[in-house]
Scaffold this motif. Structure first.
Motif, PDB file in Angstrom:
ATOM      1  N   LEU A 264     -33.090 -21.024  24.455  1.00 24.12           N
ATOM      2  CA  LEU A 264     -31.826 -20.869  25.500  1.00 24.12           C
ATOM      3  C   LEU A 264     -30.608 -21.549  25.022  1.00 24.12           C
ATOM      4  CD1 LEU A 264     -30.326 -20.152  28.107  1.00 24.12           C
ATOM      5  CD2 LEU A 264     -31.566 -22.252  29.182  1.00 24.12           C
ATOM      6  N   TYR A 265     -30.896 -23.143  24.603  1.00 28.08           N
ATOM      7  CA  TYR A 265     -29.739 -23.734  24.221  1.00 28.08           C
ATOM      8  C   TYR A 265     -29.348 -23.422  22.914  1.00 28.08           C
ATOM      9  CZ  TYR A 265     -30.016 -26.822  28.228  1.00 28.08           C
ATOM     10  OH  TYR A 265     -29.804 -27.544  29.288  1.00 28.08           O
ATOM     11  N   SER A 266     -30.063 -22.888  22.029  1.00 30.32           N
ATOM     12  CA  SER A 266     -29.548 -22.405  20.666  1.00 30.32           C
ATOM     13  C   SER A 266     -28.794 -21.028  21.251  1.00 30.32           C
ATOM     14  CB  SER A 266     -30.979 -22.029  19.854  1.00 30.32           C
ATOM     15  OG  SER A 266     -31.772 -23.081  19.475  1.00 30.32           O
ATOM     16  N   MET A 267     -29.212 -20.122  22.022  1.00 31.07           N
ATOM     17  CA  MET A 267     -28.260 -19.064  22.421  1.00 31.07           C
ATOM     18  C   MET A 267     -26.825 -19.581  22.689  1.00 31.07           C
ATOM     19  SD  MET A 267     -28.726 -15.810  24.661  1.00 31.07           S
ATOM     20  CE  MET A 267     -27.940 -16.377  25.985  1.00 31.07           C
ATOM     21  N   LEU A 268     -27.120 -20.571  23.571  1.00 33.63           N
ATOM     22  CA  LEU A 268     -25.555 -20.990  24.284  1.00 33.63           C
ATOM     23  C   LEU A 268     -24.889 -21.651  23.114  1.00 33.63           C
ATOM     24  CD1 LEU A 268     -26.729 -22.434  27.593  1.00 33.63           C
ATOM     25  CD2 LEU A 268     -25.670 -20.262  27.044  1.00 33.63           C
ATOM     26  N   VAL A 269     -25.373 -22.279  22.233  1.00 36.49           N
ATOM     27  CA  VAL A 269     -24.660 -22.952  21.099  1.00 36.49           C
ATOM     28  C   VAL A 269     -23.938 -21.566  20.443  1.00 36.49           C
ATOM     29  CG1 VAL A 269     -24.791 -24.283  19.176  1.00 36.49           C
ATOM     30  CG2 VAL A 269     -25.666 -25.291  21.048  1.00 36.49           C
ATOM     31  N   MET A 270     -24.723 -20.859  19.814  1.00 33.39           N
ATOM     32  CA  MET A 270     -24.403 -19.729  18.861  1.00 33.39           C
ATOM     33  C   MET A 270     -23.206 -18.892  19.800  1.00 33.39           C
ATOM     34  SD  MET A 270     -25.358 -20.907  16.194  1.00 33.39           S
ATOM     35  CE  MET A 270     -26.761 -21.335  14.847  1.00 33.39           C
ATOM     36  N   ALA A 271     -23.765 -18.462  20.822  1.00 30.33           N
ATOM     37  CA  ALA A 271     -22.956 -17.843  21.653  1.00 30.33           C
ATOM     38  C   ALA A 271     -21.284 -18.398  21.756  1.00 30.33           C
ATOM     39  CB  ALA A 271     -23.371 -17.435  23.033  1.00 30.33           C
ATOM     40  N   SER A 272     -21.240 -19.473  21.759  1.00 28.00           N
ATOM     41  CA  SER A 272     -19.899 -20.140  21.940  1.00 28.00           C
ATOM     42  C   SER A 272     -19.118 -19.673  20.669  1.00 28.00           C
ATOM     43  CB  SER A 272     -20.212 -21.612  22.295  1.00 28.00           C
ATOM     44  OG  SER A 272     -20.692 -22.467  21.087  1.00 28.00           O
ATOM     45  N   TYR A 273     -19.854 -19.339  19.563  1.00 27.04           N
ATOM     46  CA  TYR A 273     -19.223 -19.125  18.336  1.00 27.04           C
ATOM     47  C   TYR A 273     -18.912 -17.813  18.156  1.00 27.04           C
ATOM     48  CZ  TYR A 273     -18.031 -19.187  13.493  1.00 27.04           C
ATOM     49  OH  TYR A 273     -17.243 -18.903  12.093  1.00 27.04           O
ATOM     50  N   ILE A 274     -19.805 -16.871  18.858  1.00 28.63           N
ATOM     51  CA  ILE A 274     -19.315 -15.438  18.795  1.00 28.63           C
ATOM     52  C   ILE A 274     -18.461 -15.035  19.985  1.00 28.63           C
ATOM     53  CG2 ILE A 274     -20.654 -13.292  19.084  1.00 28.63           C
ATOM     54  CD1 ILE A 274     -21.403 -14.700  16.535  1.00 28.63           C
ATOM     55  N   VAL A 275     -18.498 -15.619  20.964  1.00 27.42           N
ATOM     56  CA  VAL A 275     -17.641 -14.944  22.145  1.00 27.42           C
ATOM     57  C   VAL A 275     -15.945 -15.256  21.777  1.00 27.42           C
ATOM     58  CG1 VAL A 275     -19.286 -15.113  24.012  1.00 27.42           C
ATOM     59  CG2 VAL A 275     -17.971 -17.067  23.497  1.00 27.42           C
ATOM     60  N   ARG A 276     -15.731 -16.094  20.861  1.00 32.39           N
ATOM     61  CA  ARG A 276     -14.425 -16.493  20.571  1.00 32.39           C
ATOM     62  C   ARG A 276     -14.020 -16.033  19.025  1.00 32.39           C
ATOM     63  NH1 ARG A 276     -11.350 -20.528  22.909  1.00 32.39           N
ATOM     64  NH2 ARG A 276      -9.970 -19.738  21.322  1.00 32.39           N
ATOM     65  N   ALA A 277     -14.967 -15.372  18.619  1.00 30.66           N
ATOM     66  CA  ALA A 277     -14.742 -15.039  17.128  1.00 30.66           C
ATOM     67  C   ALA A 277     -13.562 -14.004  17.030  1.00 30.66           C
ATOM     68  CB  ALA A 277     -15.857 -14.235  16.708  1.00 30.66           C
ATOM     69  N   ASP A 278     -13.257 -13.126  17.841  1.00 32.00           N
ATOM     70  CA  ASP A 278     -12.127 -12.251  17.914  1.00 32.00           C
ATOM     71  C   ASP A 278     -10.973 -12.804  18.607  1.00 32.00           C
ATOM     72  OD1 ASP A 278     -12.986 -11.931  20.374  1.00 32.00           O
ATOM     73  OD2 ASP A 278     -12.845 -10.138  20.403  1.00 32.00           O
ATOM     74  N   GLY A 279     -11.194 -14.413  18.763  1.00 36.09           N
ATOM     75  CA  GLY A 279      -9.648 -14.909  19.373  1.00 36.09           C
ATOM     76  C   GLY A 279      -9.592 -15.081  20.750  1.00 36.09           C
ATOM     77  N   LYS A 280     -10.596 -14.073  21.469  1.00 36.25           N
ATOM     78  CA  LYS A 280     -10.455 -14.126  23.037  1.00 36.25           C
ATOM     79  C   LYS A 280     -11.893 -14.047  23.783  1.00 36.25           C
ATOM     80  CE  LYS A 280      -9.750  -9.239  22.193  1.00 36.25           C
ATOM     81  NZ  LYS A 280      -8.376  -8.187  22.288  1.00 36.25           N
ATOM     82  N   ILE A 281     -11.860 -14.532  24.996  1.00 35.39           N
ATOM     83  CA  ILE A 281     -13.160 -14.313  25.692  1.00 35.39           C
ATOM     84  C   ILE A 281     -13.188 -13.174  26.437  1.00 35.39           C
ATOM     85  CG2 ILE A 281     -14.684 -15.630  27.130  1.00 35.39           C
ATOM     86  CD1 ILE A 281     -13.469 -18.135  26.315  1.00 35.39           C
ATOM     87  N   MET A 282     -14.042 -12.361  26.438  1.00 35.61           N
ATOM     88  CA  MET A 282     -14.036 -10.987  27.121  1.00 35.61           C
ATOM     89  C   MET A 282     -14.920 -11.451  28.348  1.00 35.61           C
ATOM     90  SD  MET A 282     -12.180  -9.073  25.444  1.00 35.61           S
ATOM     91  CE  MET A 282     -12.367  -7.640  26.291  1.00 35.61           C
ATOM     92  N   HIS A 283     -14.570 -10.731  29.539  1.00 33.84           N
ATOM     93  CA  HIS A 283     -15.277 -10.807  30.712  1.00 33.84           C
ATOM     94  C   HIS A 283     -16.819 -10.101  30.574  1.00 33.84           C
ATOM     95  CE1 HIS A 283     -16.285 -10.765  34.916  1.00 33.84           C
ATOM     96  NE2 HIS A 283     -16.612  -9.317  34.885  1.00 33.84           N
ATOM     97  N   SER A 284     -16.748  -8.910  29.875  1.00 28.36           N
ATOM     98  CA  SER A 284     -17.942  -8.369  29.598  1.00 28.36           C
ATOM     99  C   SER A 284     -19.021  -9.200  28.843  1.00 28.36           C
ATOM    100  CB  SER A 284     -17.626  -6.955  28.975  1.00 28.36           C
ATOM    101  OG  SER A 284     -17.012  -7.229  27.607  1.00 28.36           O
ATOM    102  N   GLU A 285     -18.482  -9.957  27.842  1.00 32.52           N
ATOM    103  CA  GLU A 285     -19.562 -10.610  27.291  1.00 32.52           C
ATOM    104  C   GLU A 285     -19.879 -11.962  27.785  1.00 32.52           C
ATOM    105  OE1 GLU A 285     -17.390  -9.960  22.588  1.00 32.52           O
ATOM    106  OE2 GLU A 285     -16.942 -11.666  23.830  1.00 32.52           O
ATOM    107  N   MET A 286     -19.024 -12.361  28.623  1.00 31.66           N
ATOM    108  CA  MET A 286     -19.628 -13.559  29.600  1.00 31.66           C
ATOM    109  C   MET A 286     -20.311 -13.156  30.759  1.00 31.66           C
ATOM    110  SD  MET A 286     -18.320 -16.410  28.536  1.00 31.66           S
ATOM    111  CE  MET A 286     -18.417 -17.443  29.821  1.00 31.66           C
TER     112      MET A 286
END
Length: 259
Positions: A60-82
């Motif tokens: 779980l913690y590994s996913m949260l850490v890596m997710a913090s990189y993926i969700v901002r990769a395109d420069g914005k945080i999408m509601h659907s991703e969160m």
């Protein structure tokens, strides 16, 4: 269930490296709470670290850490991703943990912003180090499932941008996975025959025997039983992935007239 219940067991390999350094700055006393002992159904006193919770929570913690990189990769945080992440947390740990887990993710995103102010490459370097830590402590099959979750986060808004694909490939490489495995997962669920070949990690010019062999290899490494120790919801997600791989194989088989 509150954070004190599902954080248990995480004080293992996660805390000893860059993942712990990244998430620990915002957790403080939560780590102290996680060291509480519990009594199992036989009345034996033990810590959460002695159970499968350690593997699941480290995942779980590994996913949260890596997710913090993926969700901002395109420069914005999408509601659907969160929302995808919220629902995953809720299904695995309940409503309270969902809110707390999302807060941890938001803290990680803020940490990324802080690091970027000092050095634009700092967070990227930290993520690469986290990937190395994951590769050293997670099984190959668990890393594949972690990558699958990250791909699904990127796909949650219906469009995977080039920047997200690049970020996924960076994360995969750090975890000792391949760009081909990223492309395979990105094409899961597609109805196009050319995408089915990408799922099987082969080109359309391969022979029927090579198609069968490719499917056998994928079926072996993506089998849901390989991640059963991570909990029912993770195994269920692996089963859905396994089904999509089989559907891609069936599409190729039918198009070729294979038996």
């Amino acid at each position: 269930m509150g954070l004190g219940k599902w954080i248990g067991g995480v004080l293992g390999w996660v805390v000893g490296g860059p993942i712990g350094a990244l998430i620990g700055y915002g957790l403080g006393s939560m780590f102290e709470e996680s060291s509480e002992s519990v009594t199992d159904y036989q009345g034996n006193n033990r810590t959460y670290q002695d159970s499968y919770e350690g593997q699941r929570n480290s995942f779980l913690y590994s996913m949260l850490v890596m997710a913090s990189y993926i969700v901002r990769a395109d420069g914005k945080i999408m509601h659907s991703e969160m929302e995808f992440i919220r629902q995953w947390l809720f299904q695995n740990f309940g409503a309270a943990a969902k809110a707390q887990g999302v807060q941890i993710l938001l803290d990680l995103l803020e940490k990324r912003t802080q690091m970027a102010r000092l050095n634009p490459m700092a967070f990227r370097k930290t993520i690469a180090e986290c990937g190395e830590q994951i590769a050293a402590n997670m099984s190959y099959e668990q890393r594949l499932q972690l990558l699958n979750f990250l791909v699904n986060i990127a796909k949650a808004d219906g469009t995977v941008h080039d920047a997200e694909i690049q970020a996924l490939r960076e994360v995969a490489a750090a975890m000792r996975l391949t760009a081909q495995e990223v492309d395979s997962m990105l094409n899961l669920g597609s109805d196009r025959i050319e995408d089915a070949y990408k799922v099987l990690e082969v080109v359309p010019s391969v022979t029927d025997d090579e198609v069968k062999e490719a499917y056998r290899k994928l079926a072996l490494k993506h089998h849901p039983d390989k991640v059963a120790s991570l909990g029912d919801e993770v195994k269920k997600a692996a089963e859905e992935k396994f089904k999509a791989i089989t559907e891609a194989y069936d599409r190729i088989r039918k198009a070729r007239g294979m038996k």
